[in-house]
Design an enzyme around this catalytic site. Structure first.
Site, PDB file in Angstrom:
ATOM      1  N   GLU A 199       0.870  -1.176   0.000  1.00  0.00           N
ATOM      2  CA  GLU A 199       0.000   0.000   0.000  1.00  0.00           C
ATOM      3  C   GLU A 199       0.911   1.231   0.000  1.00  0.00           C
ATOM      4  OE1 GLU A 199      -3.578   2.171   2.532  1.00  0.00           O
ATOM      5  OE2 GLU A 199      -2.007   1.062   3.576  1.00  0.00           O
ATOM      6  N   ASP A 278     -10.826   0.776   7.683  1.00  0.00           N
ATOM      7  CA  ASP A 278     -11.166   1.470   8.930  1.00  0.00           C
ATOM      8  C   ASP A 278     -12.360   2.380   8.631  1.00  0.00           C
ATOM      9  OD1 ASP A 278      -8.731   0.905  10.916  1.00  0.00           O
ATOM     10  OD2 ASP A 278      -7.923   1.225   8.899  1.00  0.00           O
TER      11      ASP A 278
END
Length: 337
Positions: A199, A278
């Site tokens: 990422e 999240d």
């Protein structure tokens, strides 16, 4: 039925969701009041306004601050149940949920409190909604290797409630190789292994996670397109990539959704799944991610079917359970045709 309606309604799994990252501002203030903790914000709206991140670290700073309100078994129960209620509404039949015990044990919270609370919340959701849940314990990669070993030792009495182990937190400067010995022990215990890689970190971290940690899934993996050999490998080996589109945009991995590497990953034949990461911090839950991706790429029903099937087949559930979910998905595809 149009493609978006199919994508939202079809049975699917979520494989990349940090339970601490589902702490909505309203619940954070409720728990803060319950536990006598003062948050550095006047109200939930002011806290939500702070969710403007420059990078992963700026998010993590707020994430750890908000986690301070989680104290009792009841707190962890309520957190898990609140997420699973939303997951059920998004058509999720299986949630494999990350949790970070080190975030709590470093504050003096017993790991038993964390696991018992999350487990009871999951059991209540299964009774009420029929949703299947598994727990994946993640080690914080910015902490030393010994801290991970200590956490693993604390978790061993509860291995019947833990399906696997993962690696999360700050990627930069903390390659998977740092935890090779820890994950060797996890595999010795008969558990699955997943790892955040590719990422903010380079494609080489994906290779390390696969070769050194023996990861069964790669969490994120969106930068695999930068290395043709890595991309070809993850596609050929059908390594699940648990991609979190809204998270990637909110953390400035991509400037906007239209620049996401999802189309390149799919074109290469990668085993892509969509997830929310999240959700309290990054713009929403799985349904919100689906809507954002569809607005950017206008995929057809066949593409959404493939993504849902990827997610179901990439779970750590039993083969029989996977087959049951896929049969439901197939029936829905047939009805939509």
């Amino acid at each position: 039925m149009d493609a978006l309606s199919f994508a939202l309604a079809c049975p699917k799994a979520e494989l990349h969701m940090h339970i601490e990252g589902s702490l909505e501002p309203e619940l954070a203030f409720e728990l803060a009041q319950r536990n006598g903790i003062a948050l550095p914000y006047a109200n939930a709206a002011e806290l939500r306004a702070a969710y403007d991140f420059e990078d992963l670290q700026s998010f993590l700073d707020l994430y750890y601050a908000c986690a301070q309100v989680l104290i009792t078994e009841r707190d962890f129960h309520d957190l898990m149940f609140a997420y699973l209620q939303r997951a059920h509404a998004d058509g999720i039949v299986r949630a494999e949920v990350f949790f970070d015990p080190q975030t709590h044990t470093e504050r003096g919270i017993d790991i038993k409190t964390v696991i018992d609370g999350l487990w009871s919340g999951a059991q209540e959701a299964e009774r009420r909604f029929g949703i299947s849940t598994a727990l994946i314990l993640c080690f914080l990669r910015h902490l030393p290797e010994q801290a991970a070993f200590d956490t693993l030792q604390q978790a061993e009495p509860y291995l019947d409630r833990i399906v696997g182990f993962g690696l999360d937190s700050s990627e930069k400067g903390h390659p998977p190789s740092k935890f090779e010995r820890v994950f060797a022990r996890c595999r010795e215990l008969g558990k699955y292994v997943v790892a955040h890689a590719g990422e903010e970190g380079p494609p080489a971290y994906i290779t390390e996670a696969l070769d050194l940690l023996k990861a069964d899934r790669i969490d994120h993996g969106v930068r695999s397109v930068e290395d043709a050999a890595v991309l070809e490998r993850v596609a050929r080996e059908r390594i699940p990539l648990t991609v979190c589109p809204l998270s990637n945009v909110r953390l400035c991995v991509f400037d906007k959704m239209e620049l996401h590497t999802l189309p390149q990953l799919l074109a290469a034949g990668a085993n892509v799944t969509l997830n929310c990461d999240d959700p309290a911090y990054f713009g929403g839950y799985l349904g919100d991610n689906i809507r954002a991706v569809q607005a950017a790429f206008d995929w057809d029903i066949a593409t959404w079917y493939s993504l849902a099937r990827n997610s179901l087949e990439s779970t750590f559930a039993s083969p029989a359970q996977k087959a049951s979910w896929v049969a439901r998905l197939d029936a829905m595809l047939h009805a939509a045709s």
